[in-house]
Design a protein around this motif. Structure first.
Motif, short mmCIF file in Angstrom:
data_model
loop_
_atom_site.label_atom_id
_atom_site.label_comp_id
_atom_site.label_asym_id
_atom_site.label_seq_id
_atom_site.Cartn_x
_atom_site.Cartn_y
_atom_site.Cartn_z
N ASN A 39 -10.09 -16.95 23.36
CA ASN A 39 -10.60 -17.51 22.18
C ASN A 39 -12.30 -17.02 22.05
O ASN A 39 -12.95 -18.08 22.30
N TYR A 40 -12.44 -16.03 21.56
CA TYR A 40 -14.03 -15.44 21.57
C TYR A 40 -14.07 -14.71 20.58
O TYR A 40 -13.25 -13.94 19.83
N ILE A 41 -15.43 -14.26 20.18
CA ILE A 41 -15.72 -12.90 19.45
C ILE A 41 -16.11 -11.96 20.28
O ILE A 41 -16.90 -12.15 21.12
N TRP A 42 -15.34 -10.82 19.85
CA TRP A 42 -15.41 -9.59 20.89
C TRP A 42 -16.17 -8.78 20.13
O TRP A 42 -16.28 -8.49 18.97
N GLN A 43 -16.77 -7.69 20.91
CA GLN A 43 -17.20 -6.48 20.38
C GLN A 43 -16.42 -5.31 21.15
O GLN A 43 -16.46 -5.06 22.20
N PHE A 44 -16.03 -4.34 20.09
CA PHE A 44 -15.16 -3.22 20.53
C PHE A 44 -15.76 -2.11 20.35
O PHE A 44 -16.56 -1.81 19.24
N SER A 45 -15.80 -1.28 21.40
CA SER A 45 -16.35 0.20 21.17
C SER A 45 -15.44 1.31 21.58
O SER A 45 -14.63 1.00 22.55
N GLY A 46 -15.64 2.36 21.13
CA GLY A 46 -14.94 3.74 21.37
C GLY A 46 -13.82 3.93 20.09
O GLY A 46 -13.51 5.02 20.14
N ILE A 47 -13.66 3.16 19.36
CA ILE A 47 -13.03 3.45 18.31
C ILE A 47 -13.45 3.98 16.82
O ILE A 47 -13.27 4.85 16.28
N GLU A 48 -14.80 3.29 16.66
CA GLU A 48 -15.52 4.03 15.68
C GLU A 48 -16.85 4.23 16.23
O GLU A 48 -17.13 4.24 17.44
N ALA A 49 -17.78 5.19 15.34
CA ALA A 49 -18.91 5.53 15.78
C ALA A 49 -19.74 4.30 16.11
O ALA A 49 -20.83 4.41 17.29
N GLY A 50 -19.85 3.03 15.66
CA GLY A 50 -20.35 2.07 16.11
C GLY A 50 -19.47 0.98 16.46
O GLY A 50 -18.25 1.08 16.77
N PRO A 51 -19.93 -0.01 16.86
CA PRO A 51 -19.26 -1.26 17.47
C PRO A 51 -18.45 -2.01 16.52
O PRO A 51 -18.80 -2.18 15.41
N ILE A 52 -17.24 -2.62 16.69
CA ILE A 52 -16.49 -3.35 15.88
C ILE A 52 -16.50 -4.54 16.51
O ILE A 52 -16.15 -4.90 17.76
N THR A 53 -16.62 -5.61 15.42
CA THR A 53 -16.60 -6.98 15.80
C THR A 53 -15.12 -7.85 15.44
O THR A 53 -14.80 -7.70 14.30
N MET A 54 -14.77 -8.31 16.50
CA MET A 54 -13.42 -9.04 16.14
C MET A 54 -13.35 -10.62 16.60
O MET A 54 -13.94 -10.82 17.77
N VAL A 55 -12.79 -11.10 16.02
CA VAL A 55 -12.58 -12.72 16.32
C VAL A 55 -11.27 -13.10 16.59
O VAL A 55 -10.13 -12.54 15.96
N LEU A 56 -11.10 -13.79 17.74
CA LEU A 56 -9.61 -13.82 18.08
C LEU A 56 -9.17 -15.31 18.20
O LEU A 56 -10.07 -16.12 19.06
N GLU A 57 -8.30 -15.65 17.78
CA GLU A 57 -7.58 -16.99 18.03
C GLU A 57 -6.37 -16.99 18.63
O GLU A 57 -5.42 -16.04 18.49
N GLN A 58 -6.08 -17.84 19.67
CA GLN A 58 -4.91 -18.06 20.54
C GLN A 58 -4.15 -18.88 20.56
O GLN A 58 -4.49 -20.16 20.50
N ASN A 59 -2.82 -18.80 20.41
CA ASN A 59 -1.68 -19.91 20.38
C ASN A 59 -0.76 -19.56 21.50
O ASN A 59 0.26 -18.83 21.05
N GLY A 60 -1.08 -19.97 22.69
CA GLY A 60 0.02 -19.95 23.68
C GLY A 60 -0.13 -18.18 24.12
O GLY A 60 -1.39 -17.78 24.49
N SER A 61 0.73 -17.34 23.91
CA SER A 61 0.62 -15.89 24.15
C SER A 61 0.51 -15.29 22.92
O SER A 61 0.24 -14.13 22.94
N ASP A 62 0.43 -15.83 21.54
CA ASP A 62 0.13 -15.13 20.52
C ASP A 62 -1.40 -15.11 20.25
O ASP A 62 -2.29 -16.11 20.32
N LEU A 63 -1.72 -13.93 19.65
CA LEU A 63 -3.29 -13.73 19.22
C LEU A 63 -3.25 -13.20 17.51
O LEU A 63 -2.13 -12.64 17.19
N PHE A 64 -4.26 -13.80 16.81
CA PHE A 64 -4.44 -13.39 15.63
C PHE A 64 -5.70 -13.64 15.19
O PHE A 64 -6.66 -14.29 15.93
#
Length: 250
Positions: free
Chosen positions: A78-103
Motif C-alpha cells: 500500500n504505497y505510491i510507487w515509481q516505476f522506471s524502465g518502461i517509458e523514457a521517464g518514470p511512471i507513478t503508480m498507486v497500489l491498494e491491497q486487499n489480502g493478495s489482491d492489488l488494484f
C-alpha cells in the motif's frame, strides 16, 4: 473382664472412626458442602482465559481457537510507487491491497510530452508480484504486463507491452515506493484531442460541369426533334422550292 466392659470401648472406637470419615479437620462436613461438590462436577466451570472471558465452556473453546490462530502475514504494497524502465521517464503508480489482491492507478507525465493515465490490477503471493496496466495513449489502448519480485521493499522484473493484438515492447523494470500516503495520489491532466469536423464538399463547383453537360444534351435533343419553320418561310407556299425542307412541312 466382663463382656459389658469390652463392648463399650468398641462402640467408642466405631463412633470415632465414623466422625473422622464424615468431617474434615476443621469439623466442616464435606457432604453438607453442596456447592463444592456441584462446582467439582460442573463441566462448564472451567478456568476463564482472562478476567473478562465468559464462563461458558463453548465460548472459551472458541476464544482459545481464535487466540491460537496465527495472524496472516505478508508484504504490504500500500504505497505510491515509481516505476522506471518502461517509458523514457518514470511512471507513478498507486497500489491498494486487499489480502493478495492489488488494484490502483498509474500516470505518466513526461516533460514536453503527452501525459496519460492507466488502471492497474494485480496480485501478490509471497515475494512474487504480478501487475497489469491498461492505458490509452494517443487514443490507442496499450496493455502492459509486469512480473516482478519484491526484495528490500523494491520490485524488479520483466514487462511486456501489447496493443491491437501485437507485442510492441518488452524489457526490464525497477520500482521503489516513494510515499506511504496513497490518498495523496492525483491523476495526470490529459489534453483531450479536439474533434475536427470535415468541411462540406463544394457541391457548386462539382455540379457545374454536370449541369452544363445536361443543358447541352437537352439543347441537342431539342434541335433534333424541333424545327424552326421561320427558316423555311420563303420556300413554303405555292411555287416555292421545297428542296431542303424537312419531310412533312411541304
Amino acid at each position: 473382664m466382663s463382656l459389658r466392659y469390652m463392648i463399650i470401648p468398641l462402640l467408642l472406637a466405631l463412633l470415632t472412626a465414623g466422625l473422622s470419615l464424615g468431617q474434615t479437620a476443621d469439623n466442616t462436613s464435606i457432604v453438607d458442602d453442596n456447592s463444592s461438590i456441584e462446582a467439582a462436577l460442573d463441566l462448564n466451570a472451567t478456568l476463564p482465559l482472562n478476567e473478562s472471558a465468559p464462563v461458558n465452556g463453548t465460548e472459551n473453546a472458541t476464544a482459545v481457537a481464535v487466540n491460537l490462530t496465527p495472524a496472516i502475514s505478508g508484504p504490504n504494497l500500500n504505497y505510491i510507487w515509481q516505476f522506471s524502465g518502461i517509458e523514457a521517464g518514470p511512471i507513478t503508480m498507486v497500489l491498494e491491497q486487499n489480502g493478495s489482491d492489488l488494484f490502483g492507478r498509474a500516470k505518466y507525465e513526461p516533460e514536453g510530452g503527452k501525459a496519460w493515465n492507466a488502471d492497474v490490477i494485480g496480485s501478490v503471493a509471497g515475494e512474487k508480484v504480478d501487475l497489469t496496466m491498461s492505458a490509452l495513449k494517443d487514443n490507442v489502448p496499450i496493455i502492459t504486463r509486469l512480473s516482478g519480485i519484491l526484495a528490500n521493499e523494491d520490485i524488479s522484473g520483466n514487462f511486456t507491452q501489447a496493443s491491437e493484438g501485437k507485442i510492441i515492447n518488452n524489457g526490464t523494470f525497477n520500482a521503489m515506493w516513494i510515499n506511504p500516503d496513497t490518498s495523496s495520489y492525483t491523476p495526470a491532466t490529459v489534453e483531450v484531442p479536439a474533434v475536427v469536423t470535415p468541411a462540406p464538399a463544394e457541391v457548386t463547383s462539382a455540379a457545374q460541369p454536370a449541369a452544363a453537360a445536361v443543358n447541352n444534351t437537352s439543347k441537342e435533343n431539342k434541335d433534333n426533334y424541333f424545327t424552326d419553320v421561320h427558316e423555311f418561310k420563303d420556300k413554303i407556299g405555292p411555287g416555292g422550292d421545297l428542296s431542303g425542307i424537312p419531310p412533312g412541312m411541304g
